[in-house]
Design a protein around this motif. Structure first.
Motif, mmCIF file in Angstrom:
data_model
loop_
_atom_site.group_PDB
_atom_site.id
_atom_site.type_symbol
_atom_site.label_atom_id
_atom_site.label_comp_id
_atom_site.label_asym_id
_atom_site.label_seq_id
_atom_site.Cartn_x
_atom_site.Cartn_y
_atom_site.Cartn_z
ATOM 1 N N GLU A 162 -8.708 7.070 -3.454
ATOM 2 C CA GLU A 162 -8.441 7.837 -2.177
ATOM 3 C C GLU A 162 -8.071 7.142 -1.200
ATOM 4 O O GLU A 162 -7.899 8.038 -0.263
ATOM 5 C CB GLU A 162 -10.386 8.332 -1.704
ATOM 6 C CG GLU A 162 -10.899 8.971 -2.950
ATOM 7 C CD GLU A 162 -11.706 9.559 -2.955
ATOM 8 O OE1 GLU A 162 -12.683 8.456 -2.091
ATOM 9 O OE2 GLU A 162 -12.485 10.744 -3.583
ATOM 10 N N GLN A 163 -8.346 6.117 -1.044
ATOM 11 C CA GLN A 163 -7.511 4.858 0.042
ATOM 12 C C GLN A 163 -6.309 5.271 0.097
ATOM 13 O O GLN A 163 -5.568 5.377 1.307
ATOM 14 C CB GLN A 163 -8.264 3.914 0.500
ATOM 15 C CG GLN A 163 -9.784 3.963 0.585
ATOM 16 C CD GLN A 163 -10.491 1.727 0.277
ATOM 17 O OE1 GLN A 163 -9.513 1.458 0.113
ATOM 18 N NE2 GLN A 163 -11.236 1.921 1.024
ATOM 19 N N THR A 173 -5.242 5.192 3.822
ATOM 20 C CA THR A 173 -6.010 4.439 5.177
ATOM 21 C C THR A 173 -5.992 3.000 4.162
ATOM 22 O O THR A 173 -6.743 1.764 5.317
ATOM 23 C CB THR A 173 -7.790 4.985 4.483
ATOM 24 O OG1 THR A 173 -8.382 5.178 3.574
ATOM 25 C CG2 THR A 173 -7.845 6.571 5.427
ATOM 26 N N LEU A 174 -5.058 2.877 3.343
ATOM 27 C CA LEU A 174 -5.188 1.885 2.348
ATOM 28 C C LEU A 174 -4.260 0.772 2.952
ATOM 29 O O LEU A 174 -3.230 0.969 3.108
ATOM 30 C CB LEU A 174 -4.890 1.881 1.069
ATOM 31 C CG LEU A 174 -5.377 1.100 -0.139
ATOM 32 C CD1 LEU A 174 -6.370 0.420 -0.143
ATOM 33 C CD2 LEU A 174 -4.288 1.161 -0.980
ATOM 34 N N THR A 175 -4.918 -0.566 3.028
ATOM 35 C CA THR A 175 -4.050 -1.693 3.234
ATOM 36 C C THR A 175 -4.216 -3.121 2.670
ATOM 37 O O THR A 175 -4.930 -3.204 3.224
ATOM 38 C CB THR A 175 -4.225 -1.801 5.067
ATOM 39 O OG1 THR A 175 -4.028 -0.682 6.027
ATOM 40 C CG2 THR A 175 -3.761 -2.915 5.505
ATOM 41 N N SER A 216 1.161 -1.316 0.429
ATOM 42 C CA SER A 216 0.194 -0.220 -0.406
ATOM 43 C C SER A 216 1.004 1.169 0.165
ATOM 44 O O SER A 216 0.545 2.174 -0.404
ATOM 45 C CB SER A 216 -1.449 0.183 0.655
ATOM 46 O OG SER A 216 0.001 -0.330 2.560
ATOM 47 N N ILE A 251 -11.866 4.700 -5.409
ATOM 48 C CA ILE A 251 -11.917 4.486 -4.175
ATOM 49 C C ILE A 251 -10.307 3.795 -3.672
ATOM 50 O O ILE A 251 -10.786 4.119 -2.369
ATOM 51 C CB ILE A 251 -13.254 3.118 -3.982
ATOM 52 C CG1 ILE A 251 -14.134 3.582 -4.034
ATOM 53 C CG2 ILE A 251 -12.797 1.834 -2.531
ATOM 54 C CD1 ILE A 251 -15.667 2.809 -3.919
ATOM 55 N N ARG A 265 0.705 4.390 -2.779
ATOM 56 C CA ARG A 265 0.830 5.188 -2.791
ATOM 57 C C ARG A 265 1.824 6.045 -3.252
ATOM 58 O O ARG A 265 1.525 7.707 -3.709
ATOM 59 C CB ARG A 265 0.481 5.512 -1.486
ATOM 60 C CG ARG A 265 0.636 7.042 -0.431
ATOM 61 C CD ARG A 265 0.280 7.212 1.149
ATOM 62 N NE ARG A 265 -0.723 8.325 1.187
ATOM 63 C CZ ARG A 265 0.658 9.140 1.797
ATOM 64 N NH1 ARG A 265 2.270 9.289 1.761
ATOM 65 N NH2 ARG A 265 0.026 10.723 1.638
#
Length: 192
Positions: free
Chosen positions: A67-68, A73-75, A14, A64, A18
């Motif tokens: 944005e995560q 907030t993305l794992t 992630s 989605i 990112r």
């Protein structure tokens, strides 16, 4: 006793995603599209959806994920392709349930009399309903469906904070349009 050399710690997937989205968003999104869209499209096609449905669902899934990832907030516990496939499945199931609820509305069994009595200019009737929605909804729906502008451009033009906000607003405008047409259709069938 000699200490074994430590291997450098690899960043989680992630964090890597990112970083890729922050440094070269277009390239990262294009790569994700090429990796995941064919599988999502096949899945939706096998489950009653069209190519346009697949494109809409995948676009929402990509928003989605984006944005995560950007929000931190993305794992990821799997590859981004697999994650997008899961989001796409969930969104498609949600869309199918929504469509099923809408199909239960009472419609006449025989639509032939209505079609026969419809004026020839009925193809332009939808534009009348779009006009009644208000300027914001009208411009959004025309930009997306008629001029085929990307939601990123529509979001920027209309001052939305994110593409997801624009997607939600587009959906709300479309629902208002559908409700307006349904109400008019029901009123016409009652008068007949």
């Amino acid at each position: 006793m000699t200490a074994s050399p430590r291997l450098p710690k690899t960043p989680p997937a992630s964090a890597t995603l990112r970083h890729a989205l922050l440094t070269n968003r277009e390239q990262a999104l294009t790569r994700l599209y090429h990796q995941a869209f064919p599988a999502v499209s096949r899945y939706i096609g096998r489950h009653g959806g069209s190519e346009q449905d697949a494109q809409d669902i995948f676009q929402d899934a990509l928003v989605i994920l984006y944005e995560q990832a950007i929000g931190g907030t993305l794992t990821l516990t799997a590859a981004p392709r697999t994650y997008l496939m899961g989001i796409g499945r969930n969104l498609w199931h949600h869309e199918q349930r929504r469509r099923a609820r809408l199909s239960y509305e009472a419609l006449p069994d025989d639509l032939e009399p209505l079609v026969a009595e419809a004026p020839e200019e009925s193809t332009f009737a939808v534009l009348d309903y779009v006009e009644r929605l208000g300027e914001k909804c009208k411009s959004m729906l025309l930009a997306f469906y008629y001029f085929q502008q990307p939601l990123t451009q529509i979001a920027a033009t209309n001052g939305y904070r994110s593409v997801r906000s624009a997607t939600v607003q587009k959906f709300k405008c479309l629902e208002r349009l559908r409700d307006s047409v349904r109400r008019a259709f029901k009123a016409e069938t009652i008068e007949l």
